[in-house]
Design a protein around this motif. Structure first.
Motif, short mmCIF file in Angstrom:
data_model
loop_
_atom_site.label_atom_id
_atom_site.label_comp_id
_atom_site.label_asym_id
_atom_site.label_seq_id
_atom_site.Cartn_x
_atom_site.Cartn_y
_atom_site.Cartn_z
N LEU A 182 -11.32 41.33 30.67
CA LEU A 182 -12.57 41.33 29.89
C LEU A 182 -13.61 41.56 30.84
O LEU A 182 -13.93 40.79 31.89
CB LEU A 182 -12.70 40.23 29.08
N SER B 147 -17.37 41.33 31.00
CA SER B 147 -18.68 40.74 30.34
C SER B 147 -19.79 40.35 31.29
O SER B 147 -19.55 39.67 31.82
CB SER B 147 -18.36 39.39 29.34
N TYR C 216 -21.13 37.06 31.18
CA TYR C 216 -20.05 35.88 31.80
C TYR C 216 -20.25 35.35 33.10
O TYR C 216 -20.15 36.05 33.93
CB TYR C 216 -18.66 36.48 31.39
N ARG D 246 -15.29 47.24 23.64
CA ARG D 246 -14.58 45.69 22.98
C ARG D 246 -15.89 45.44 22.41
O ARG D 246 -15.54 44.70 21.19
CB ARG D 246 -14.01 45.33 24.07
N CYS E 78 -18.51 41.73 22.90
CA CYS E 78 -18.24 40.22 22.87
C CYS E 78 -19.17 39.56 22.15
O CYS E 78 -20.25 39.56 22.18
CB CYS E 78 -18.09 39.91 24.44
N TYR F 79 -20.39 35.81 21.55
CA TYR F 79 -20.64 34.06 21.96
C TYR F 79 -21.08 33.67 20.75
O TYR F 79 -22.18 34.09 20.09
CB TYR F 79 -21.88 34.15 22.95
N ALA G 42 -19.66 44.88 26.16
CA ALA G 42 -18.57 44.30 26.88
C ALA G 42 -17.43 45.25 26.59
O ALA G 42 -17.27 45.75 25.81
CB ALA G 42 -18.23 42.91 26.37
N ALA H 104 -14.21 40.51 21.52
CA ALA H 104 -13.78 39.34 22.05
C ALA H 104 -14.68 38.15 21.47
O ALA H 104 -15.84 38.55 21.14
CB ALA H 104 -13.78 39.34 23.66
N TYR I 268 -11.46 31.02 23.82
CA TYR I 268 -11.98 32.46 23.48
C TYR I 268 -10.45 33.10 23.14
O TYR I 268 -9.54 32.72 23.25
CB TYR I 268 -12.35 33.04 24.92
N LYS J 188 -9.29 37.48 21.94
CA LYS J 188 -9.61 38.83 21.70
C LYS J 188 -8.44 39.60 21.24
O LYS J 188 -7.33 39.21 21.48
CB LYS J 188 -10.05 39.40 23.19
#
Length: 376
Positions: free
Chosen positions: A49, A51, A54, A86, A88, A90, A143, A242, A251, A253
């Motif tokens: 991934l 991101s 992150y 993708r 992401c 949170y 992401a 994700a 997590y 995905k």
């Protein structure tokens, strides 16, 4: 016969391969790998991934600086795009609102696009999230999924094209400074002389330093577990983002029509071929089922890898001031793949005695924040 190179890179994973590729444009480079294949350990077990939200500030900067390479690698580097969309999410449950706000604020301050979407919109983006669990969410639209194999093989192939070599089944068994060169002994008895040794040995980086008589810097390998689960019946997970818990307790995905999941564990470990633990698998399933409608009839596959951290969780890239010609390239933690293009360029520049590339420096990355001396 003694081989002579400018740079001996110990480790052919996602730390060593990009640095060796960059260095090979200007110097003679040999990469030695103790395993019988490249990317056996952490590199080949990545969640893949990208991101930019992150990780800490150094990681975020290196990730952002890597994006141009990912979007437009050199001609012939890879047959397919290195990134695919993708997104992401949170997410936060009750009591995690402050943690979510901190993730968003730090990411935005670094230049990452984040959009606070709230619980209802998050459930539209990822419909298996539970109403009773979710109270807020922030979305990182940029992401991406990373084709780790294409990235890693592209660096190794490019290294060869530039005249460098990567050698398998070539464990370093001895390292000694003789005059102004390092003399490395390999497991097959081969002797290599190098002006600089680059320690990119991942979880074994402190061990390699010990072989050289160099003071270790307190690298800590930590096991992380991952598993593949069936998608909920009647769903098509392909478009889902994700999903990362605000306190990074789990997590998940989409992964080829299934679900890749992790309890985000950080279990201290000696350097080894890490294996999953049944308890961590059970914890992962429990945590995700609290947050999402994801019935688990069976675990299709599980594995584990080691993420190696420096005490401050930033990478260690630079010469050891107490050991001439010994260069650290370690401590990437779980971020080695997403930061690989920028970290490789930074490592090559510093190893050659050059300044950090201007685009990376513009994002706040300095030699001091990466130097091994900061840890002593």
């Amino acid at each position: 016969m003694v081989e002579r190179v400018d740079f001996l890179v110990v480790g052919s994973g996602i730390a060593g391969a990009p640095a060796a590729y960059e260095l090979a444009a200007k110097a003679k480079v040999l990469v030695v790998e103790r395993e019988g294949a490249h990317g056996v350990h952490t590199t080949g077990r990545s969640a893949a991934l990208y991101s930019a939200a992150y990780g800490n500030a150094a990681i975020r900067a290196l990730t952002l600086a890597s994006r141009p390479f990912y979007d437009a690698p050199p001609p012939g580097f890879a047959d397919y795009p290195l990134l695919t969309p993708r997104g992401c999410l949170y997410i936060a449950t009750a009591g995690q609102e402050a943690a979510l706000a901190a993730i968003e604020a730090e990411a935005v301050a670094s230049g990452v696009t984040m959009r606070r979407v709230g619980a209802a919109a998050a459930r539209e983006i990822c419909p298996i999230l539970k109403d009773a669990y979710l109270v807020d969410a922030t979305h990182e639209p940029d992401a991406m999924d990373i084709d780790v194999q294409a990235l890693h093989h592209g660096y190794l192939r490019g290294l060869k094209t530039r005249g460098g070599e990567a050698r398998l089944d070539a464990e370093v068994t001895g390292l000694a400074r003789v005059g102004d060169v390092w003399v490395a002994t390999l497991g097959d008895g081969t002797t290599v002389e190098a002006g600089t040794v680059i320690d990119a040995a991942g979880a074994w980086a402190d061990h390699v330093a010990g072989l050289a008589g160099v003071q270790q810097i307190g690298l800590a390998p930590k096991r992380r577990t991952a598993l593949i689960l069936e998608a909920p019946p009647g769903t098509e997970p392909g478009p889902w983002p994700a999903v990362i818990d605000a306190d990074e307790q789990f997590y998940f995905k989409p992964e080829a029509g299934r679900i890749l999941a992790s309890p985000a564990d950080e279990t201290p470990s000696a350097p080894c071929d890490a294996q999953p633990d049944e308890w961590d698998i059970a914890v992962c399933v429990d945590r995700i089922q609290q947050a999402a409608e994801l019935p688990v009839r069976r675990v299709l596959r599980s594995w584990a890898g080691l993420r190696t951290f420096a005490p401050d969780r930033s990478p260690v890239i630079g010469y050891d001031v107490a050991a001439p010609g010994f260069f650290w390239l370690a401590g990437q933690g779980g971020y080695g793949v997403q930061t690989a293009p920028a970290a490789g360029r930074v490592a090559a520049a510093l190893a050659l005695g050059e300044a950090i590339p201007a685009d990376v420096a513009a994002l706040g990355v300095t030699a001091a924040m990466l130097a091994p001396g900061r840890l002593r």
